[in-house]
Scaffold this active site. Structure first.
Site, PDB file in Angstrom:
ATOM      1  N   ASP A 134      29.487  35.782 -60.203  1.00  0.00           N
ATOM      2  CA  ASP A 134      30.706  35.268 -60.817  1.00  0.00           C
ATOM      3  C   ASP A 134      30.882  33.798 -60.457  1.00  0.00           C
ATOM      4  O   ASP A 134      29.911  33.105 -60.142  1.00  0.00           O
ATOM      5  CB  ASP A 134      31.914  36.102 -60.372  1.00  0.00           C
ATOM      6  CG  ASP A 134      32.935  36.286 -61.483  1.00  0.00           C
ATOM      7  OD1 ASP A 134      33.491  35.269 -61.940  1.00  0.00           O
ATOM      8  OD2 ASP A 134      33.174  37.430 -61.897  1.00  0.00           O
TER       9      ASP A 134
ATOM     10  N   HIS B  34      38.192  33.412 -61.576  1.00  0.00           N
ATOM     11  CA  HIS B  34      37.614  34.630 -62.145  1.00  0.00           C
ATOM     12  C   HIS B  34      36.905  35.471 -61.085  1.00  0.00           C
ATOM     13  O   HIS B  34      37.076  36.695 -61.022  1.00  0.00           O
ATOM     14  CB  HIS B  34      36.653  34.221 -63.253  1.00  0.00           C
ATOM     15  CG  HIS B  34      36.205  35.317 -64.160  1.00  0.00           C
ATOM     16  ND1 HIS B  34      35.120  36.108 -63.900  1.00  0.00           N
ATOM     17  CD2 HIS B  34      36.692  35.732 -65.360  1.00  0.00           C
ATOM     18  CE1 HIS B  34      34.945  36.972 -64.890  1.00  0.00           C
ATOM     19  NE2 HIS B  34      35.886  36.758 -65.793  1.00  0.00           N
TER      20      HIS B  34
ATOM     21  N   SER C  74      36.021  41.603 -68.535  1.00  0.00           N
ATOM     22  CA  SER C  74      35.727  41.107 -67.182  1.00  0.00           C
ATOM     23  C   SER C  74      36.518  41.870 -66.140  1.00  0.00           C
ATOM     24  O   SER C  74      36.104  41.976 -64.983  1.00  0.00           O
ATOM     25  CB  SER C  74      36.074  39.620 -67.071  1.00  0.00           C
ATOM     26  OG  SER C  74      35.065  38.819 -67.611  1.00  0.00           O
TER      27      SER C  74
END
Length: 788
Positions: free
Chosen positions: A182, A243, A570
């Site tokens: 990520d 994220h 996600s």
């Protein structure tokens, strides 16, 4: 911060409307969309989280240099002895052309791969790349591409409760290592406390590139693979996007009390496997996720000894021999590593899937039973429920004049796009209706309304978004409503002489009955690359998910917001990664295919009220939206029967896809001669679902499967057949399966016979299931049938 390179700017220019919609929740009220470093950061963030496949095939280039990064795959050496990393580096450098060899090789070599493929990434000119391609032993040379990055209440929603059930049986995932590819991690977040977490297992070989004591027994590894293979150049993988912190804490975050976002969704935030270890492999930055870096991250994760890989990244559908995530995860699966990937955010259109390989668990997104509620009330007494993250307690719910500026048909004005309402003096002190429209930032729409003097905004979905509502941090009192509500409000506006409305803010509500429901953005099957494999495999929570967020991404006046609510596949992917860690902890001897089978055959097909799971239209979701159904962790731990796949089984499957021997060699890293192998059609792979096609004059298709008994030693299963439209008959042989010991296997055949008068034009596909039922277990195998 440096200016975006031309490639990234071009990607942003090509970004589709959905990208803008999904980045709305990152735009804080204080952010101004002007050409400042902050704007550049937000634009970069769009390039990472953008859901359009339009920006996923860019060669990574340096505008000031003729060099680009290329990934070079070479034939694997067949020597019996294992190569040390230094020997591999020397071997790989021998493939560089003399022009590159004469320059600084340390700067030219980007990554040297050991497990995911035999090859390397290097900076080359186009001419040099051609010279490398012509060398003996080179299988493929391709430019590096850029891919996209695609909870307080979800454990309760999924039936995970402290002291009972799967959490207790799995000891909360203790001893399992989840590797996350990520954008990095914010290691000092409370979600990464190691209280109660034991030291990592002895097999762990990874390292932490943070300074000081940032790594602990929770975050045991943290490395960056952004554009460099050199250990000396290693940078600490701090999360500059948010994220990676969000996905990591969803998968394995430690419990954090009183977590909330703007006071909403308050409770104890906790990951799916709270005692599992985390290893972060930073492969994304504000410019995107380069597939050469992704390969390097997977390569390191294999070497380090992770048990589960969580990859919320995706791009265009492409053949597996040209899909570096598929190639890298194939190597991981061969080593016994379970891989969970996001399905993509390009729904609700069919055949929009990403990460389609059968060795990957492909996860779609669904809603949960929590809403952050607000209600639009009209003067005529009608009320319409929607959502918003901004819940102003001081807003007085008095009726105010209601206006729809888009009544003229001008879509720019109807969508309240930036600059569209500047000349509208008639919006002062009014509630303004705006269309969600082209997917542009909802928060920016509210800013436009506020700047024009509007006092509140009612934002309405288009037909595509339907009943899916996302909670945004608006800059004024606002609510996002479903499409049908917007249509009713516009009807009221067209008939009322003096229309008025207000917004009632209800706060966090638990118990929404229509849950789970498939989100509109969740990508759908059928699979393009392998139609005989049903994708997505499963759906999981991915709408309005609260999880950890780096403090330093928040503005200076709001530093205490350590959690963020965002949506996407996600978010659903790490939920399944965490569940897989729980199953791995409970059943350490299970293969990745066995874990996938347990997840899929026990999935729920009904919502909390016992009705079929619906999609964004509130109609029953079809099999290409749900896959096997919604994750049901408590049942997955004890599935009764499992469909297993040996690593060697994938080579005949790849031959069955009509790949050339050379193309399969690029995936399997060994020479393959399909002419000497009995190939396996994709629908015949021993998968826990069935996806088949009747093409042309074919009227009968037979499918075989083998199951292994992981339930009681002595057990008897009876087949139960769900009728499938378009078929004359479905026969299961044998109709009973008898087991006398644990781990015993049994095979069966299913004969599907098509109706000769079936109109494939009117109904191109149908669905059903074959379920094996015993006194204690129900093992459901979903079936998709496509008529051509």
């Amino acid at each position: 911060m440096k200016v975006l390179p031309e490639a990234a700017r071009a990607a942003l220019a090509r970004s589709n409307k959905e990208q803008k919609r999904f980045l709305g929740f990152f735009c804080e009220s204080e952010m101004e969309l002007s050409p400042t470093p902050l704007t550049i950061f937000i634009l970069g963030l769009i390039s990472i989280l953008g859901i359009s496949p339009a920006n996923t095939a860019l060669a990574v280039t340096d505008a000031s240099s003729p060099l680009s990064t290329y990934i070079v795959q070479v034939r694997k050496r067949t020597d019996k002895h294992s190569f040390a990393s230094e020997d591999l580096d020397t071997l790989y450098r021998s493939f560089l052309p003399t022009t590159a060899a004469s320059s600084n090789q340390e700067q030219r070599m980007v990554h040297s791969y050991r497990h995911v493929l035999s090859g390397f990434a290097a900076k080359l000119t186009a001419e040099e790349a051609k010279a490398v391609r012509d060398k003996d032993g080179v299988l493929n040379v391709r430019p590096e591409k850029t891919l996209s990055l695609r909870t307080t209440h979800t454990p309760d929603f999924l039936g995970l409760h402290q002291g009972v059930g799967l959490w207790k049986e799995s000891n909360f995932g203790k001893g399992v290592i989840i590797g996350v590819l990520d954008s990095g991690i914010f290691p000092n977040h409370p979600s990464f406390s190691d209280k109660g977490v034991p030291p990592p297992p002895a097999k762990w070989k990874g390292r932490c590139d943070f300074n000081g004591t940032s790594c602990n027994n929770k975050v045991i590894g943290a490395r960056s693979f952004i554009g460099s293979v050199s250990v000396m150049q290693a940078n600490p993988p701090y999360d500059g996007v948010g994220h990676g912190t969000h996905t990591s804490s969803t998968a394995a975050g430690a419990p954090v009390r009183d977590a909330s976002d703007l006071g909403n969704a308050k409770g104890t935030a906790i990951g799916m496997a709270p005692l599992a270890h985390l290893a972060m492999y930073q492969v994304c930055d504000v410019y995107g996720c380069r597939d050469g870096d992704i390969l390097a991250g997977i390569d390191a994760a294999i070497e380090d000894g992770v048990d589960v890989l969580s990859i919320s990244i995706g791009g265009n559908s492409k053949p597996f021999f040209d899909d570096l995530i598929a190639m890298g995860t194939f190597a991981a699966t061969q080593k016994g590593i379970f891989v969970s990937c996001s399905a993509g955010n390009s729904g609700p259109a069919y055949s929009t899937m990403e990460n389609e390989a059968p060795w990957i668990l492909t996860v779609g997104a669904s809603s949960i039973d929590r809403s952050i509620k607000a209600t639009a009330r009209l003067e005529n007494g009608q009320e319409f429920d929607g959502e918003t993250l901004y819940q102003p307690h001081a807003f007085r719910p008095a009726l105010l004049p209601l206006v729809y500026p888009g009544v003229s048909g001008d879509q720019t004005i109807a969508q309240c796009l930036p600059g569209s309402l500047k000349s509208r003096s008639d919006l002062q002190r009014k509630v303004v209706v705006c269309d969600l429209g082209d997917g542009s930032d909802p928060v920016a729409k509210g800013r436009e309304v506020k700047d024009a003097g509007g006092i509140a905004m009612i934002l309405v979905n288009g037909r595509t978004e339907g009943y899916t509502t996302l909670a945004d941090a608006h800059v004024l009192p606002a609510v996002l409503l479903p499409f049908v509500a917007g249509r009713e409000i516009k009807n009221y506006l067209s008939t009322a002489s003096a229309p008025t409305a207000t917004i009632l803010f209800r706060g966090t509500q638990i118990g929404r009955s229509v849950a789970p429901a498939v989100s509109f953005f969740s990508s759908r099957g059928p699979s393009i690359q392998s139609p005989g494999i049903l994708k997505p495999d499963i759906i999981g929570p991915g709408v309005n998910i609260l999880a950890g967020w780096p403090f330093r991404l928040r503005n200076s006046t709001d530093k205490k917001r350590a959690f963020n609510i965002i949506s996407g596949t996600s978010m659903s992917c790490p939920h399944l990664s965490g569940v897989a860690a729980l199953l791995k902890s409970t059943h350490p001897d299970w293969s990745p295919a066995a874990i996938k089978s347990a997840i899929m055959t026990t999935a729920a097909t009904s919502d909390m009220e016992g009705r079929p799971i619906v999609d964004q239209t509130l109609h029953p979701a079809d099999i290409f939206a749900t896959g096997a159904g919604h994750i049901n962790p408590s049942k997955a731990v004890d599935p009764g029967l499992i469909y297993d796949i040996e690593p060697r089984d994938y080579v005949p499957y790849l031959c069955g896809l009509n790949y050339t021997d050379s193309e399969i060699e690029r995936i399997a890293q060994k020479k393959v001669t399909c002419s000497s192998i009995t190939s396996t059609p994709d629908y015949q792979l021993n998968y826990p679902s069935i996806s088949m096609r009747f093409e042309g004059s074919v009227t009968k298709v037979s499918v075989t499967r083998t199951v292994r008994n992981v339930g009681p030693a002595k057990s008897r299963y009876k087949s139960v057949i769900d009728p499938i439209k378009g078929l004359d008959s479905i026969g299961v042989y044998p109709s009973f399966l008898e087991f006398t010991k644990a781990n015993q296997t049994a095979s069966f055949r299913i004969d599907f016979t098509r109706r000769v008068d079936w109109d494939a034009t009117a109904t191109p596909f149908a669905q059903g299931a074959i379920t094996w039922v015993s006194a204690q277990h129900s093992v459901r195998t979903p079936v998709a049938v496509v008529f051509k």
